[in-house]
Enzyme design. Structure first.
Site, PDB file in Angstrom:
ATOM      1  N   LYS A 138     -10.863 -18.730   6.954  1.00 29.94           N
ATOM      2  CA  LYS A 138     -10.880 -19.532   8.180  1.00 29.94           C
ATOM      3  C   LYS A 138     -10.295 -18.667   9.280  1.00 29.94           C
ATOM      4  O   LYS A 138      -9.359 -17.901   9.042  1.00 29.94           O
ATOM      5  CB  LYS A 138     -10.027 -20.795   8.014  1.00 29.94           C
ATOM      6  CG  LYS A 138     -10.669 -21.819   7.085  1.00 29.94           C
ATOM      7  CD  LYS A 138      -9.871 -23.096   7.063  1.00 29.94           C
ATOM      8  CE  LYS A 138     -10.481 -24.101   6.094  1.00 29.94           C
ATOM      9  NZ  LYS A 138      -9.674 -25.316   5.967  1.00 29.94           N
ATOM     10  N   HIS A 141      -5.987 -19.803  13.270  1.00 26.18           N
ATOM     11  CA  HIS A 141      -5.867 -20.954  14.153  1.00 26.18           C
ATOM     12  C   HIS A 141      -4.549 -20.858  14.918  1.00 26.18           C
ATOM     13  O   HIS A 141      -3.568 -20.344  14.395  1.00 26.18           O
ATOM     14  CB  HIS A 141      -5.892 -22.211  13.271  1.00 26.18           C
ATOM     15  CG  HIS A 141      -6.042 -23.477  14.012  1.00 26.18           C
ATOM     16  ND1 HIS A 141      -4.980 -24.120  14.585  1.00 26.18           N
ATOM     17  CD2 HIS A 141      -7.139 -24.233  14.272  1.00 26.18           C
ATOM     18  CE1 HIS A 141      -5.416 -25.230  15.165  1.00 26.18           C
ATOM     19  NE2 HIS A 141      -6.710 -25.320  14.994  1.00 26.18           N
ATOM     20  N   HIS A 144      -1.118 -21.660  13.399  1.00 28.14           N
ATOM     21  CA  HIS A 144      -0.323 -20.711  12.607  1.00 28.14           C
ATOM     22  C   HIS A 144       0.492 -19.769  13.492  1.00 28.14           C
ATOM     23  O   HIS A 144       1.280 -18.979  12.987  1.00 28.14           O
ATOM     24  CB  HIS A 144      -1.232 -19.887  11.693  1.00 28.14           C
ATOM     25  CG  HIS A 144      -1.871 -20.721  10.618  1.00 28.14           C
ATOM     26  ND1 HIS A 144      -1.187 -21.143   9.507  1.00 28.14           N
ATOM     27  CD2 HIS A 144      -3.119 -21.241  10.506  1.00 28.14           C
ATOM     28  CE1 HIS A 144      -1.995 -21.872   8.749  1.00 28.14           C
ATOM     29  NE2 HIS A 144      -3.167 -21.953   9.336  1.00 28.14           N
TER      30      HIS A 144
END
Length: 578
Positions: A138, A141, A144
């Site tokens: 992923k 983001h 994080h």
């Protein structure tokens, strides 16, 4: 440290109070600039000496302070003793203050504030910090980002204090989502897209497979089967998963480099898929594992069936869960690192999870569970880019860099830069980190692009600008002046205020090391920058007599050095031009 002045005062107090100096040092604090009523540099809070007395037998604090002050004498270090509200105040000999502080800042360099008596006798510990921990396959983001910069700060601070720190990035690289991703890639994936832009392509595949799974139950079934194949060690399934993992880490390393963050170990939940089975056996052997009607395995931490204290540790098909893998990881790390403290940096939504993990470790017989600590943080709202609702970190970093470049180009005083992109990135990151670190970590906050880029006021841009400005002074005048200096030239109120503030740096570091909150350091550096900005306007170097110019340059050089030290602890790379 406070340059040994605190110890000197403690030695005099120890003779009067018949207490060891070590017991008094932490009761003597440097007086903050903003709250100065008198010109004292240190104060002893009399209340702290009477903490063991019950309220009934306590004598009047003010009377005690006056009596104590009468018994003390001025000496070569202390030039004046007075009392405040429940305090005894000490003013340091001004010439000694000037000479000692400036020499100590220059001599100690990056260790200034860390060699303090406040840290003497501090045992050197083995500390594990787990932070960042994005999910493999992923895109990184912004959710994080906080874990990354907070964990980096904690690791930096602990390292600076001489502890042996291991930085672990515990990747979300296992679990049911990989069943979906594996199935999705077999249905919608393209090898060439995976190689050219891995995380973007995997993100698209994941979105598509989730959409399809909502309408087609067979996809959910295939995903479940794919994850079971992973758990059982099927070579084909594992090879695909490994490819996703390797490509993801490559992308993350590139982003971490931009953030100035590094790790000693990239581990992940996948490392513990076998060891989590051993954890289940251990829980079972201790009679702690209970099977539910649905076939899942749980641990009842209340012992009386309280639903809020039940932790599920195994699915009905025998596969492991997040909690089981965290237990296995903690046990493995103790075996590997024999840590004194292990710190987990995650959002506050995981508070209950960690409480349960630490509690399970305790009831499994691991006494070291009390050495595990969760540092929770709040949520950032509104971190959106011009592209709309994108919340990927790389988009935010690119946006910060491009806006910073525009800002720098529009300012007349901007110097010709060798690498404007790099400078813009470093200034932008400082802006991002200072906005994040100004408040309590546990608080949620609203991200503001406008506030981030203000060059005046309490911002990261202002810190970087101050550092660059002071560096420019050294470059312009440094060669001729930075030899010895005359302390008599730095007795004006502005110089003394700066020296008094420099004196407090060790206390600020001590406070941050105790509660792991960066805001103490941020607040200190912003005050230092404001003091420097005011002094820069009035304590001129150009056209001043050489002796005065040299002394002032020493003062500004000390400010720049401490400013750089503090910024580096926060994870900011100071810029020398902007």
């Amino acid at each position: 440290m406070a340059c040994g002045f605190r110890r000197s005062i403690a030695c005099q107090l120890s003779r009067v109070l018949d207490l060891p100096p070590e017991n008094l040092i932490k009761s003597i604090s440097a007086v903050p600039i903003s709250r100065k009523e008198e010109v004292a540099d240190f104060q002893l809070c009399v209340d702290s000496l009477l903490e063991n007395n019950s309220d009934h037998s306590r004598p009047d604090i003010q009377v005690q302070a006056t009596r104590l002050a009468e018994k003390l004498k001025c000496d070569t270090v202390v030039s004046e003793i007075s009392t405040g509200r429940g305090t005894v105040n000490f003013k340091i000999n001004r010439e000694l203050l000037t000479k000692t502080v400036l020499q100590q800042v220059i001599n100690d360099g990056s260790k200034y504030g860390l060699k303090s008596e406040l840290f003497s006798g501090l045992p050197q510990k083995k500390i594990v910090v787990e932070f960042s921990s994005p999910n493999v396959a992923k895109k990184f983001h912004v959710g994080h980002l906080r874990s990354t910069i907070i964990g980096n700060f904690i690791a930096n601070l602990k390292e600076a204090l001489g502890h042996q720190v291991t930085r672990i990035n515990y990747l979300g690289d296992w679990g049911m989502q990989f069943g979906l991703l594996g199935t999705g890639f077999q249905l919608f994936g393209y090898e060439e897209k995976l190689q050219s832009n891995p995380l973007q392509h995997l993100f698209e595949v994941y979105v598509q497979v989730n959409k399809e799974a909502a309408d087609d139950k067979n996809i959910g079934k295939s995903a479940h089967e794919f994850f079971q194949r992973l758990e059982l060690g099927d070579t084909q399934a594992l090879a695909l998963w490994q490819k996703f993992r390797d490509l993801s880490i490559e992308e993350y390393v590139r982003i971490y480099k931009r953030l100035g963050v590094h790790f000693d170990e990239y581990s992940g939940e996948s490392f513990y898929r076998e060891k989590s089975q051993e954890v289940l056996k251990l829980l079972d052997s201790k009679g702690l594992l209970q099977k539910t009607v649905k076939g899942t395995a749980i641990v009842d931490l209340s012992g009386n069936g309280d639903p809020s204290s039940i932790c599920t540790v195994m699915r009905s098909d025998g596969t492991s869960l997040y909690a089981t893998r965290d237990l296995a990881a903690a046990i493995d790390r103790m075996d590997k690192y024999n840590f004194d403290t292990m710190i987990y940096v995650t959002d506050k939504g995981q508070k209950k999870h960690f409480q349960q993990v630490f509690q399970m470790l305790q009831i499994m017989g691991y006494d070291w569970a009390e050495r595990c600590q969760h540092v929770p943080f709040g949520v950032v709202q509104g971190m959106k880019t011009r592209r709309g609702n994108v919340t990927f970190l790389e988009d935010v970093l690119n946006e910060i860099r491009s806006r910073m470049l525009q800002n720098m180009a529009s300012i007349k005083t901007t110097k010709e830069l060798e690498n404007p992109q790099q400078t813009a990135e470093r200034v932008g990151l400082a802006a991002l980190i200072i906005q994040d670190f100004r408040g309590l970590l546990l608080s949620d906050y609203q991200f503001s692009w406008d506030r981030v880029f203000q060059s005046r006021g309490d911002t990261g841009v202002f810190l970087q600008y101050t550092h660059a400005r002071l560096h420019s002074l050294e470059e312009t005048f440094g060669c001729g002046y930075l030899n010895d200096f005359n302390t008599a030239c730095l007795q004006d109120p502005q110089s003394v205020s700066i020296l008094q503030h420099l004196l407090r740096f060790d206390e600020v570091l001590c406070r941050s090391s105790q509660d792991l909150q960066p805001r103490h350091i941020v607040s200190y550096l912003l005050t230092l920058s404001h003091l420097a900005a005011m002094a820069h306007k009035t304590l001129l170097i150009k056209d001043s007599p050489p002796e005065v110019a040299g002394a002032r340059l020493h003062l500004f050089r000390a400010v720049r050095s401490v400013l750089a030290n503090g910024m580096k602890l926060l994870g900011i790379t100071p810029v020398c031009r902007m």
